[in-house]
Enzyme design. Structure first.
Site, mmCIF file in Angstrom:
data_model
loop_
_atom_site.group_PDB
_atom_site.id
_atom_site.type_symbol
_atom_site.label_atom_id
_atom_site.label_comp_id
_atom_site.label_asym_id
_atom_site.label_seq_id
_atom_site.Cartn_x
_atom_site.Cartn_y
_atom_site.Cartn_z
ATOM 1 N N GLU A 40 0.842 -1.198 0.000
ATOM 2 C CA GLU A 40 0.000 0.000 0.000
ATOM 3 C C GLU A 40 0.880 1.252 0.000
ATOM 4 O OE1 GLU A 40 -3.669 1.855 2.652
ATOM 5 O OE2 GLU A 40 -2.113 0.709 3.676
ATOM 6 N N LYS A 112 -9.735 1.664 -2.436
ATOM 7 C CA LYS A 112 -9.953 1.114 -1.105
ATOM 8 C C LYS A 112 -11.374 1.417 -0.603
ATOM 9 C CE LYS A 112 -7.548 1.291 3.391
ATOM 10 N NZ LYS A 112 -6.397 1.944 4.072
ATOM 11 N N CYS A 153 -5.207 -3.026 2.827
ATOM 12 C CA CYS A 153 -4.932 -2.759 4.235
ATOM 13 C C CYS A 153 -6.150 -2.902 5.144
ATOM 14 C CB CYS A 153 -4.256 -1.396 4.369
ATOM 15 S SG CYS A 153 -3.347 -1.202 5.931
#
Length: 273
Positions: A40, A112, A153
């Site tokens: 990330e 995300k 993440c």
């Protein structure tokens, strides 16, 4: 298929981070990997938002993305560029991952979904939603390593996303990360192994590591976990490349042994008494 993971300590200068990515891509290909996975925020980690703003671009103008596409084409290797901060058309930012093929073409994008807004016991406070907009769809990308479900993440803590990706055909789940040290030490290994076990899937989790220029520290421990939950690779806290083998036969074998995907049902209405 042999894959490579690049564990990075990205800093505040995108040109330096791009050089690290270029070197990692070339070295991964030279060591026989067919695909490289990066963490990330591979292109920039900078908690000073005013300073970082000068280095964040629209996707079409992003120099790190351009460098990775060029390096992938030069090395003849696929790359999952875990994520970059990119500027959207509406002026907000996206934490966006990319799948890039061996000709340098972008095959998939993923923004995300779950944004990291937390206050940690050690005094750290994070408000990703203050600058970033969440994504609005999930993505499975066809790659030489197999159908790849994309996440980033903090998504790791939301198992419904991975269930949906596996049900959509993903045999591998990518979880590029920049986990904080406190949350990493407490939860990283357990959550990554759980996502592999509950979905009978490989998990490839390339991570940021150690102390960054902007003052934060990340946990490292890039992982590859097989569909039975065995850890095939744990990179500890060192920067650099790690390698693992992905075997589609193993996915089929585990799904035949404990076919959780076939057994999964919609949860009926809950009665509280």
């Amino acid at each position: 298929m042999r894959i490579a993971l690049l564990q990075m300590t990205s800093g505040i200068d995108p040109a330096v981070n791009a050089a690290d990515l270029r070197h990692g891509i070339a070295a991964a290909a030279a060591n026989g990997a067919g695909m490289l996975f990066a963490p990330e925020m591979a292109g920039l980690i900078d908690r000073d938002r005013a300073r970082a703003a000068t280095s964040i671009h629209a996707e079409a103008d992003d120099p790190v993305l351009a460098a990775v596409r060029d390096a992938a084409a030069s090395a003849g290797i696929w790359v999952h560029l875990g994520s970059l901060a990119v500027r959207r058309d509406d002026g907000r930012l996206a934490n966006r991952g990319f799948v890039i093929d061996a000709a340098g073409a972008i095959r998939a994008r993923y923004d995300k979904l779950h944004l990291f807004d937390v206050d940690l016991p050690n005094g750290e406070s994070w408000r990703e939603s203050a600058a970033y907009a969440p994504g609005d769809h999930a993505v499975v990308a066809d790659t030489p390593a197999g159908p790849l479900g994309l996440s980033i993440c903090y998504d790791l803590r939301f198992p419904a996303l991975y269930a949906a990706l596996a049900e959509a055909g993903a045999d591998l789940l990518a979880i590029p990360a920049a986990f904080t040290r406190p949350t990493g030490a407490a939860h990283w290994h357990t959550l990554v192994r759980a996502r592999a076990i509950e979905n009978n899937s490989y998990v490839v989790a390339a991570a940021q590591t150690s102390a960054h220029e902007d003052g934060r520290s990340t946990y490292g421990h890039s992982l590859v976990v097989d569909p039975w939950g065995a850890v095939l690779l744990d990179m500890g806290e060192a920067r650099g490349l790690g390698f693992a083998e992905i075997d589609a036969v193993q996915v089929a074998a585990v799904r035949g042994r404990i076919p959780v995907l076939a057994h999964r049902r919609l949860i009926p209405p809950i009665t509280r008494s």
